[in-house]
Design a protein around this motif. Structure first.
Motif, mmCIF file in Angstrom:
data_model
loop_
_atom_site.group_PDB
_atom_site.id
_atom_site.type_symbol
_atom_site.label_atom_id
_atom_site.label_comp_id
_atom_site.label_asym_id
_atom_site.label_seq_id
_atom_site.Cartn_x
_atom_site.Cartn_y
_atom_site.Cartn_z
ATOM 1 N N ASP A 19 0.193 -1.446 0.077
ATOM 2 C CA ASP A 19 -0.071 -0.154 0.298
ATOM 3 C C ASP A 19 0.581 1.319 -0.395
ATOM 4 O OD1 ASP A 19 1.024 -0.087 2.288
ATOM 5 O OD2 ASP A 19 -1.035 0.160 3.892
ATOM 6 N N ARG A 20 0.241 2.415 0.080
ATOM 7 C CA ARG A 20 1.062 3.506 -0.403
ATOM 8 C C ARG A 20 1.854 3.919 0.852
ATOM 9 N NH1 ARG A 20 -4.231 5.180 0.749
ATOM 10 N NH2 ARG A 20 -4.890 5.013 -0.820
ATOM 11 N N GLY A 56 -8.705 -15.205 4.758
ATOM 12 C CA GLY A 56 -8.611 -14.508 3.948
ATOM 13 C C GLY A 56 -7.009 -14.287 3.698
ATOM 14 N N GLY A 57 -6.547 -14.236 2.930
ATOM 15 C CA GLY A 57 -4.980 -14.083 3.022
ATOM 16 C C GLY A 57 -5.029 -13.059 2.443
ATOM 17 N N LYS A 58 -3.533 -13.154 1.150
ATOM 18 C CA LYS A 58 -2.180 -12.060 1.220
ATOM 19 C C LYS A 58 -2.752 -11.819 -0.586
ATOM 20 C CE LYS A 58 1.905 -13.686 2.795
ATOM 21 N NZ LYS A 58 1.902 -15.031 3.471
ATOM 22 N N ILE A 59 -2.556 -10.183 -0.440
ATOM 23 C CA ILE A 59 -3.017 -9.973 -1.784
ATOM 24 C C ILE A 59 -2.215 -9.942 -3.089
ATOM 25 C CG2 ILE A 59 -4.193 -7.493 -2.997
ATOM 26 C CD1 ILE A 59 -5.974 -9.284 -0.538
ATOM 27 N N GLU A 60 -2.537 -9.972 -3.605
ATOM 28 C CA GLU A 60 -1.318 -10.051 -4.774
ATOM 29 C C GLU A 60 -0.949 -9.236 -5.709
ATOM 30 O OE1 GLU A 60 0.284 -12.478 -5.075
ATOM 31 O OE2 GLU A 60 -0.484 -13.689 -3.687
ATOM 32 N N PRO A 61 -0.200 -8.710 -5.942
ATOM 33 C CA PRO A 61 0.508 -7.575 -6.879
ATOM 34 C C PRO A 61 -0.493 -7.264 -8.304
ATOM 35 C CG PRO A 61 2.484 -8.876 -6.639
ATOM 36 C CD PRO A 61 1.601 -9.565 -6.069
ATOM 37 N N GLY A 62 -1.264 -6.352 -8.706
ATOM 38 C CA GLY A 62 -1.933 -5.912 -9.404
ATOM 39 C C GLY A 62 -3.945 -6.424 -9.248
ATOM 40 N N GLU A 63 -4.152 -7.061 -7.562
ATOM 41 C CA GLU A 63 -5.023 -7.233 -7.102
ATOM 42 C C GLU A 63 -5.515 -6.104 -6.184
ATOM 43 O OE1 GLU A 63 -5.996 -11.597 -6.751
ATOM 44 O OE2 GLU A 63 -4.666 -10.751 -5.296
ATOM 45 N N THR A 64 -6.725 -5.622 -6.578
ATOM 46 C CA THR A 64 -7.493 -4.991 -5.501
ATOM 47 C C THR A 64 -7.646 -5.919 -4.266
ATOM 48 O OG1 THR A 64 -9.611 -4.904 -6.053
ATOM 49 C CG2 THR A 64 -8.810 -3.212 -7.203
ATOM 50 N N ALA A 66 -10.308 -5.967 -2.716
ATOM 51 C CA ALA A 66 -11.360 -7.235 -2.824
ATOM 52 C C ALA A 66 -11.159 -8.320 -4.074
ATOM 53 C CB ALA A 66 -12.629 -6.272 -3.117
ATOM 54 N N GLU A 67 -10.367 -8.068 -4.840
ATOM 55 C CA GLU A 67 -10.746 -9.001 -5.761
ATOM 56 C C GLU A 67 -9.160 -10.128 -4.922
ATOM 57 O OE1 GLU A 67 -9.494 -6.366 -9.727
ATOM 58 O OE2 GLU A 67 -7.456 -6.531 -8.339
ATOM 59 N N GLY A 68 -8.015 -9.636 -4.686
ATOM 60 C CA GLY A 68 -8.038 -10.367 -3.750
ATOM 61 C C GLY A 68 -8.415 -11.825 -2.729
ATOM 62 N N LEU A 69 -9.350 -10.662 -1.806
ATOM 63 C CA LEU A 69 -10.181 -11.449 -1.070
ATOM 64 C C LEU A 69 -10.719 -12.282 -1.589
ATOM 65 C CD1 LEU A 69 -10.394 -12.048 1.978
ATOM 66 C CD2 LEU A 69 -11.780 -9.567 2.106
ATOM 67 N N SER A 70 -11.867 -11.811 -2.275
ATOM 68 C CA SER A 70 -12.532 -12.771 -3.460
ATOM 69 C C SER A 70 -12.037 -14.039 -4.226
ATOM 70 C CB SER A 70 -13.445 -11.651 -4.644
ATOM 71 O OG SER A 70 -13.983 -11.042 -4.184
ATOM 72 N N ARG A 71 -10.927 -13.829 -4.482
ATOM 73 C CA ARG A 71 -9.956 -14.875 -4.913
ATOM 74 C C ARG A 71 -9.525 -16.082 -3.160
ATOM 75 N NH1 ARG A 71 -5.050 -15.490 -4.162
ATOM 76 N NH2 ARG A 71 -5.025 -13.046 -3.512
ATOM 77 N N GLU A 72 -8.696 -15.590 -2.662
ATOM 78 C CA GLU A 72 -8.670 -16.859 -1.676
ATOM 79 C C GLU A 72 -9.720 -17.112 -0.864
ATOM 80 O OE1 GLU A 72 -6.337 -16.936 0.081
ATOM 81 O OE2 GLU A 72 -4.532 -15.057 -0.839
ATOM 82 N N LEU A 73 -11.155 -16.411 -1.049
ATOM 83 C CA LEU A 73 -12.403 -17.264 -0.622
ATOM 84 C C LEU A 73 -12.838 -18.265 -1.584
ATOM 85 C CD1 LEU A 73 -14.215 -13.578 0.552
ATOM 86 C CD2 LEU A 73 -13.633 -15.345 2.070
ATOM 87 N N ARG A 74 -12.788 -18.231 -2.995
ATOM 88 C CA ARG A 74 -12.733 -18.686 -3.429
ATOM 89 C C ARG A 74 -11.432 -19.577 -3.278
ATOM 90 N NH1 ARG A 74 -12.073 -16.113 -8.240
ATOM 91 N NH2 ARG A 74 -13.278 -14.597 -7.619
ATOM 92 N N GLU A 75 -10.446 -20.197 -3.389
ATOM 93 C CA GLU A 75 -10.026 -21.286 -3.257
ATOM 94 C C GLU A 75 -9.698 -21.577 -1.858
ATOM 95 O OE1 GLU A 75 -6.130 -18.254 -5.403
ATOM 96 O OE2 GLU A 75 -5.404 -19.036 -3.654
ATOM 97 N N GLU A 76 -9.988 -20.935 -0.807
ATOM 98 C CA GLU A 76 -10.347 -21.578 0.694
ATOM 99 C C GLU A 76 -11.478 -22.068 0.898
ATOM 100 O OE1 GLU A 76 -9.309 -18.196 3.352
ATOM 101 O OE2 GLU A 76 -7.195 -18.032 2.623
#
Ligand code: C5P
Length: 150
Positions: A19-20, A56-64, A66-76
Motif C-alpha cells: 500500500d502507499r 483470507g490471505g495475502k493480496i497479490e500484485p495487481g489485485e485490489t 476486494a479482488e484478492g479477498l474474493s480470490r482467497e475465498l474462492r480458493e479456500e
C-alpha cells in the motif's frame, strides 16, 4: 497508483505489491449470513493450528483488496462473495504487512474447508467463547456490532 507505476516497496521477502505506506496487505473476511459469522480453523503454523480465524490471505500484485479477498475465498472455501466495507481496526503484522478485515456477503456456494481444518458459523453470543487467533481478537467489538446491527 504507486502500485500501477511499479513504485511499490519490496519487503525483505521480496513480496512485491504494497500500500502507499509500503505495506503488503493481508485481507480477511467478516462473512455474515443469516446473522452468523463464518470462522475457519487454521491447520498451520503449529502455534495457530486448531484456532479459528476470519478466512483470507495475502493480496497479490495487481489485485485490489476486494479482488484478492474474493480470490482467497474462492480458493479456500469454494464460494463466490461480495466484498464490502472495512470492519474494525487494522492490525500490524511482521515483515511490513498489515491485516485488514472487510464485511463480506455470500453470493453463491456453501463454504467448505478446502484449506482449513473446518469451518463453522457462530452467533454473536458464541463469539466471546471461540479460540480465535490472537490477531483477530482485536476485531471482536466490531464483529459484535456487525452481527448485532447488520
Ligand atoms: O493465511 P495466511 O497464512 O496466508 O495469512 C498471512 C498472515 O496473516 C499470517 O501471518 C496469518 O497468521 C495472518 N492472518 C491473521 N488473521 C487472519 C488471516 C491471516 O492473523 N484472519
Amino acid at each position: 497508483v504507486a502500485q500501477q507505476l511499479g513504485h511499490g516497496h519490496d519487503g525483505p521477502m521480496g513480496t512485491g505489491v504494497s500500500d502507499r505506506d509500503g505495506r503488503r496487505e493481508v485481507a480477511a473476511a467478516a462473512l455474515v449470513d443469516s446473522g452468523r459469522l463464518l470462522l475457519a480453523q487454521r491447520v498451520s503454523p503449529p502455534e495457530l493450528a486448531g484456532r479459528w480465524e476470519l478466512p483470507g490471505g495475502k493480496i497479490e500484485p495487481g489485485e485490489t483488496p476486494a479482488e484478492g479477498l474474493s480470490r482467497e475465498l474462492r480458493e479456500e472455501l469454494g464460494i463466490e462473495a461480495v466484498v464490502g466495507h472495512r470492519v474494525g481496526v487494522e492490525v500490524p503484522l511482521p515483515n511490513e504487512m498489515v491485516l485488514r478485515a472487510y464485511a463480506v456477503e455470500l453470493k453463491s456456494g456453501v463454504p467448505v474447508a478446502l484449506e482449513h481444518a473446518a469451518v463453522r458459523w457462530v452467533g454473536v453470543d458464541e463469539l466471546a467463547d471461540v479460540d480465535l487467533v490472537p490477531n483477530d481478537r482485536a476485531w471482536v467489538p466490531a464483529l459484535v456490532e456487525l452481527l448485532t446491527r447488520g
